[in-house]
Each structure stands twice: as structure tokens, then as C-alpha cells.
Design a protein around this motif. Sequence first.
Motif, PDB file in Angstrom:
ATOM      1  N   ASN A   1      29.364  76.112  32.445  1.00 50.10           N
ATOM      2  CA  ASN A   1      29.621  74.941  33.291  1.00 50.10           C
ATOM      3  C   ASN A   1      29.283  75.230  34.752  1.00 50.10           C
ATOM      4  O   ASN A   1      28.747  74.378  35.466  1.00 50.10           O
ATOM      5  CB  ASN A   1      31.085  74.506  33.174  1.00 50.10           C
ATOM      6  CG  ASN A   1      31.461  74.107  31.763  1.00 50.10           C
ATOM      7  OD1 ASN A   1      30.598  73.761  30.961  1.00 50.10           O
ATOM      8  ND2 ASN A   1      32.751  74.148  31.460  1.00 50.10           N
TER       9      ASN A   1
ATOM     10  N   TYR B   1      23.919  69.359  37.746  1.00 48.88           N
ATOM     11  CA  TYR B   1      24.475  68.450  36.743  1.00 48.88           C
ATOM     12  C   TYR B   1      25.918  68.090  37.083  1.00 48.88           C
ATOM     13  O   TYR B   1      26.686  68.921  37.588  1.00 48.88           O
ATOM     14  CB  TYR B   1      24.440  69.093  35.357  1.00 48.88           C
ATOM     15  CG  TYR B   1      23.049  69.210  34.782  1.00 48.88           C
ATOM     16  CD1 TYR B   1      22.387  68.097  34.278  1.00 48.88           C
ATOM     17  CD2 TYR B   1      22.395  70.440  34.752  1.00 48.88           C
ATOM     18  CE1 TYR B   1      21.097  68.206  33.760  1.00 48.88           C
ATOM     19  CE2 TYR B   1      21.109  70.561  34.234  1.00 48.88           C
ATOM     20  CZ  TYR B   1      20.473  69.433  33.743  1.00 48.88           C
ATOM     21  OH  TYR B   1      19.199  69.538  33.235  1.00 48.88           O
TER      22      TYR B   1
ATOM     23  N   ILE C   1      29.447  67.771  35.927  1.00 49.39           N
ATOM     24  CA  ILE C   1      30.179  68.344  34.794  1.00 49.39           C
ATOM     25  C   ILE C   1      31.584  67.746  34.679  1.00 49.39           C
ATOM     26  O   ILE C   1      32.465  68.308  34.018  1.00 49.39           O
ATOM     27  CB  ILE C   1      30.255  69.884  34.903  1.00 49.39           C
ATOM     28  CG1 ILE C   1      30.945  70.315  36.204  1.00 49.39           C
ATOM     29  CG2 ILE C   1      28.859  70.502  34.789  1.00 49.39           C
ATOM     30  CD1 ILE C   1      31.253  71.800  36.260  1.00 49.39           C
TER      31      ILE C   1
ATOM     32  N   SER D   1      35.350  69.450  34.108  1.00 52.21           N
ATOM     33  CA  SER D   1      35.251  70.672  33.296  1.00 52.21           C
ATOM     34  C   SER D   1      35.750  71.895  34.059  1.00 52.21           C
ATOM     35  O   SER D   1      35.668  71.965  35.295  1.00 52.21           O
ATOM     36  CB  SER D   1      33.797  70.913  32.889  1.00 52.21           C
ATOM     37  OG  SER D   1      33.275  69.815  32.190  1.00 52.21           O
TER      38      SER D   1
ATOM     39  N   CYS E   1      27.434  63.494  31.228  1.00 51.26           N
ATOM     40  CA  CYS E   1      28.849  63.855  31.135  1.00 51.26           C
ATOM     41  C   CYS E   1      29.680  62.832  31.903  1.00 51.26           C
ATOM     42  O   CYS E   1      29.481  62.643  33.111  1.00 51.26           O
ATOM     43  CB  CYS E   1      29.093  65.248  31.713  1.00 51.26           C
ATOM     44  SG  CYS E   1      30.820  65.771  31.673  1.00 51.26           S
TER      45      CYS E   1
ATOM     46  N   ILE F   1      33.721  69.391  29.536  1.00 50.87           N
ATOM     47  CA  ILE F   1      32.844  70.015  28.546  1.00 50.87           C
ATOM     48  C   ILE F   1      33.647  71.091  27.818  1.00 50.87           C
ATOM     49  O   ILE F   1      34.170  72.012  28.441  1.00 50.87           O
ATOM     50  CB  ILE F   1      31.618  70.642  29.218  1.00 50.87           C
ATOM     51  CG1 ILE F   1      30.842  69.594  30.017  1.00 50.87           C
ATOM     52  CG2 ILE F   1      30.714  71.303  28.175  1.00 50.87           C
ATOM     53  CD1 ILE F   1      29.758  70.186  30.913  1.00 50.87           C
TER      54      ILE F   1
END
Length: 396
Positions: A223, A231, A233, A236, A286, A292
Amino acid sequence: MSWKTLDQMELDGKRVLTRVDINVPTLDGVVTDATRILRIAPTVKHILASGGRPVLLAHFGRPGGERRENLSLKQLVPTLEQAFEAPVVFAADCVGTEAELAAETLQPGQILLLENTRFHAGETKNDPDLAAGMARLGDVYCNDAFSAAHRAHSSTEGLARLLPACAGRLMQAELEALESALSKPERPVTAVVGGAKVSTKLELLSNLIEKVDTLVIGGGMANTFLAAQGYDIGVSLAERLMTDTAKEIMAKAKDTGCAILLPRDIVVARKFEAHADNETVALDACPSDAMILDAGPESVAAITDVLQASKTLIWNGPLGAFEIEPFDAATNAAALKAAALTRSGQLTSVAGGGDTVSALNASGAARDFSYISTAGGAFLEWMEGKVLPGVAALEE
């Protein structure tokens, strides 16, 4: 291999001071898991069969240099006798008059268990006088405690310099497995590294990217790397302050020719609990309120492709939240693939670390891996490229 094994030592009639790891879990003085004891049995039985007299040195718990009866090794005697199929004599100290008398009068076929080395404050300080006192109890030194080899203690490092020294069967197996995986591996080499934090495995990652062909990163660590690539996430588990470090690791990997494999799709959920509602989404999808918890099927397919092309595998850490279903799916699938390749003779697989052992056992893959280390800290430090004092002393 510059260290000696038991096969190279003359043991007949000799007292063999043997450093072992019997730091086993107990409940009300009864051993609840004898795995560590069973793993040293081959060494003890070899010494007995060779006419030697084993004198066992070990620590138990963390007494802090004080005598604490609840941490006495005496409570392990019944389990040791069962595992070794031989009588075990107990001495209430690991140095001094009583211990010396017990060592001198030890009969062939008997095993002597010395009291907890850490009842002496000098043990963890590598006190040379304590090591010298221990050396008086034996003629040969055998270290069968790889799990304690990363510590320079009197019974692991100091003592090895005072007597003819060798590695026991378990230590030998650990060193040979690690040497085949990292020092002289058959290529291509793949490393799977998972777990929660990048910060705890910086040295490990830095060493591996110089030695392996592909580095698979999973778990919470992945992550952090995904966040470093921009990205979203969601909520997470990640070390957001470590994203620059993650970028540096990826840049170094590129320079060394090591391919880094991160998740290609992700399994997300809003709750961290077994069988929570979840979905598999693309990396760039996400939800902002989700976390995640595992790698998706595309990621697993990519990992298994890499494993299929590999000759050597080193594994430390799960690929997802393996403790709760169904977020153990990626770890289980990759582990079972590695196990099948090992079973067919296509792959040499070495794994270690507490969570790793638990995950591989849970998946049923453990029995087919080439070697699984239970050494914890020593296994990690070896993978980090560090010199282990207990091993170095045997080599010298």
C-alpha cells in the motif's frame, strides 16, 4: 561453507557443550508446544550415538540476569527426556562448582541440562569470564541455536572462541538453506516480502534488490508503494511518510535490474473483519472509504507466472490480511503454487518469519517448502546481509 559440522568432530568420550533453543511455550510448568525441542533432537541423538555426552546450554524467557524459578529450565526435563529418549540430568546453574561436578560425573547415554544462561547478567553482555566458566564444562562446543546466532552472547559467541566448535544439525540445515537461497542461488531468484511496514524492512529490501531478479511486495507494505506511485489507497494501512523512501527503493531496483512486482488489482472492504463485504477493483478504483486487504486474482496470476519461471524463492511476510478470511486468498494461492513447484523439483523455496510460518501452515503449503526457518530475528538479519556473531564465531 567455512564452518565445521558434527561429522567433522571427534565426539567419542567428549563432553559436548551444545547451545540449543528450547525457549518453548509452557502453561503451569507444562510444555504446550515442543516443536523447538523436537528440532534439536537429531543433534542430541547424534552426539549420543557418537559416544559423546551432550551438555545443553539454553536461555528461557527474559529473566534479566536474575534467578526466577518460573523461568527455570528444570520444568522442561520430562519433555526433553521424551524427545531424546534418554535420561536428562539437571544442574541448577550453568557455571560453577555444581555444574562442573555434574559435567564431570555425566555418564555415557545421559544428557546434562544446565540452568537458564540468562540467570547471569553477563550472558547478554558476552562476559568473557562467564564464557570461560562455561568452557570448563565441555571439550567441544556445538551451536545448534541459529535463532540466537544474531546475538553476541557468552553462550553463542564467546564460548565458540574457547573450544573446538561446530554447527549442530539444525544450525547446519539453516545455514545450508540460506546459503542456497541467497549466497549461491540458482537463478532466476524471486523474493516475496510482505507484512505491515516498510520501515521495519528497509534493510531487507535494500539487500534483496541487489541479489534477486524479482521482488514481490505485498501486504500493508504494498500500500505504501502504491501510494508512492500516486494511487488513492483510501483508508488502507500504509506508512504515508515513507512514500519517498519507497520511491528510492524502486529507483534503486531499476538501477540493479531487479523487477518489483506490486499488486495489479486489489481486494477492498470497509470493515476489517472476517467475511466482511468486499470487492475486487482496479488499482485506480479504490473507494475513498475502503481499505485494501488483499491482492486480487490478476495479481495472483502475475505472481504465479513469476514463480513458474523462477528457480529459487525466498519468502518473508504475507500478501494480505491472511489472519481473516477471505483476505488470505492471495497468500494461500501463491504459497500453494510455490509448494507445488517445489514438490515437482522445479523450485528451491526458503521461508521464515513468524507471520510467514503461520500463513504457510494455514495454507497447507509449509510441508512442501524446501526449508522453513523458525529463527525469526536471525533469519531476517541474515536476509538483510548482516554478519551473525554466532555464525561468524564458528567460521573463525
